[in-house]
Design a protein around this motif. Structure first.
Motif, short mmCIF file in Angstrom:
data_model
loop_
_atom_site.label_atom_id
_atom_site.label_comp_id
_atom_site.label_asym_id
_atom_site.label_seq_id
_atom_site.Cartn_x
_atom_site.Cartn_y
_atom_site.Cartn_z
N ASP A 303 0.84 -1.20 0.00
CA ASP A 303 0.00 0.00 0.00
C ASP A 303 0.88 1.26 0.00
O ASP A 303 2.09 1.17 -0.08
N LYS A 304 0.24 2.43 0.10
CA LYS A 304 1.03 3.64 -0.08
C LYS A 304 2.01 3.88 1.07
O LYS A 304 3.02 4.55 0.91
N HIS A 305 1.73 3.28 2.21
CA HIS A 305 2.67 3.37 3.32
C HIS A 305 3.83 2.38 3.13
O HIS A 305 5.00 2.75 3.21
N SER A 306 3.49 1.12 2.84
CA SER A 306 4.55 0.11 2.76
C SER A 306 5.43 0.25 1.50
O SER A 306 6.58 -0.16 1.51
N ILE A 307 4.90 0.89 0.44
CA ILE A 307 5.77 1.08 -0.75
C ILE A 307 6.91 2.02 -0.39
O ILE A 307 8.05 1.85 -0.83
N LYS A 308 6.60 3.00 0.46
CA LYS A 308 7.60 3.97 0.87
C LYS A 308 8.68 3.26 1.69
O LYS A 308 9.88 3.45 1.48
#
Ligand code: ATP
Ligand code: MG
Length: 337
Positions: A303-308
């Motif tokens: 998700d957008k948190h874990s991609i970072k």
């Protein structure tokens, strides 16, 4: 953050290889472990035979694809043809049988994405998950195992990458990071794209192995002993490859348009797969095509948190290989929450 795009690795990179190879060797399970796993498999087979004399238990996942560490849990698939029972009924029955045969912590997880029975064998201390008729998993387990036999550098690279991912807490699908299976596919794909290539694309070659699952043909060239010298033209060392692997994912992979595909041995486009936007919970922020279930993106849990987090870890790893004075230690420094 300063994004450093290096084309060339440090001059002394090959002097680091012995250290990384000893990390690799320390991760390989000892022979006795395989024996213990087979002993457990046989005793479970006996338990299952009482109810279903024609059912077969098979190991799959890392204990069968050769990419398993010491003391890992084992994954077992029950292959059974019983049209009188639903899969959940079978799972509950398996749980009941194992419970009465004194296995511990027996639990049927019928609502999981892949429904399983979990349990622990008190005799060997091994934990295992049993699923039912997961034929794709059987096929992809064999595919990974066959790739591993072609060039030793795949095994070395994948072990080091898995160990790094575990140390950095980014091998946790329930928290939006990648599965071990996904990391191994990333390694295979990376080695298919080296110039000269270190691995071939087995699914583009004449099919000598075919398993039809539902309506999908899982087919590829599996006579891998004939390919033992495939990567010999490429002399890159394990550390050069590790450096290039992390640099690729840190600075060169095009996250907005590219999908990595072991099936084709190339990069394909997100557009082509219609993976350009979020559909339901699948965000397609990093795209790894499953070699057989091609509509399946192994990066979909990201998700957008874990991609970072993932991309920062790729950059950290790339920078450590470039600059650190002791990369074979620093790379695996545990992530502290
Ligand atoms: P580990 O050493 O971490 O247990 P593993 O190779 O067993 O590694 P898992 O993520 O436990 O990896 O997956 C076990 C097996 O299940 C894989 O080898 C693969 O066959 C199958 N599998 C796992 N995740 C997926 C997925 N998202 N899609 C399809 N098959 C998968
Ligand atoms: Mg496993």
């Amino acid at each position: 953050r300063i994004h450093q795009r290096h084309k060339e690795c440090r001059d002394d990179i090959d002097t680091l290889s012995p250290c990384f190879l000893s990390v690799y060797e320390s991760l390989i399970p000892v022979k006795e472990e395989k024996a213990k796993q087979n002993e457990l498999l046989q005793s479970l087979q006996k338990s299952v035979d009482k109810e279903w004399p024609n059912a077969q238990l098979h190991l799959y996942g890392s204990c069968a694809n050769t990419f398993g560490f010491s003391n890992s849990d084992i994954d077992i698939c029950l292959a059974i043809d019983d049209s009188n029972m639903s899969r959940n009924e079978m799972l509950l029955k398996v749980a009941e049988i194992l419970q009465s045969d004194n296995l511990q912590n027996v639990q049927a997880l019928t609502n999981a994405r892949v429904p399983i029975v979990k349990m622990m064998d008190p005799k060997t201390g091994i934990s295992c998950d049993i699923c039912i008729n997961n034929h794709f998993a059987m096929a992809n387990t064999k595919l990974l195992k066959d790739y591993a036999q072609i060039d030793d550098r795949l095994h070395q690279l994948a072990f080091i990458v898995k160990h790094w991912a575990r140390s950095r807490a980014i091998n946790e699908t329930y928290r939006g990071t990648l599965s071990s299976y996904a990391y191994v596919l990333m390694c295979i794909h990376f080695l298919q794209l080296r110039k000269p290539a270190i691995l071939p694309c087995l699914q583009e070659m004449e099919a000598t192995y075919v398993l039809t699952v539902d309506d999908t043909e899982c087919a590829y060239f599996d006579q891998v002993v004939k390919l033992k010298n495939f990567g010999a033209q490429n002399k890159e060392s394990i550390t050069e490859l590790l450096w290039a692997f992390f640099h690729y994912w840190a600075y060169h992979h095009d996250y907005t348009s590219d999908v990595i595909s072991v099936r084709t041995g190339s990069i394909i486009s997100k557009k082509l797969k219609d993976w350009t936007r979020r559909v339901g919970n699948d965000r397609h922020l990093i795209c790894i095509e499953d070699p057989f279930e091609t509509s399946h993106d192994l990066g979909r849990i990201v998700d957008k948190h874990s991609i970072k987090i993932l991309r920062e870890e790729f950059e950290r790893a790339a920078d450590i290989l470039q600059y650190d004075s002791n990369p074979s230690v620093t790379l695996f420094k545990p992530y502290m929450q």
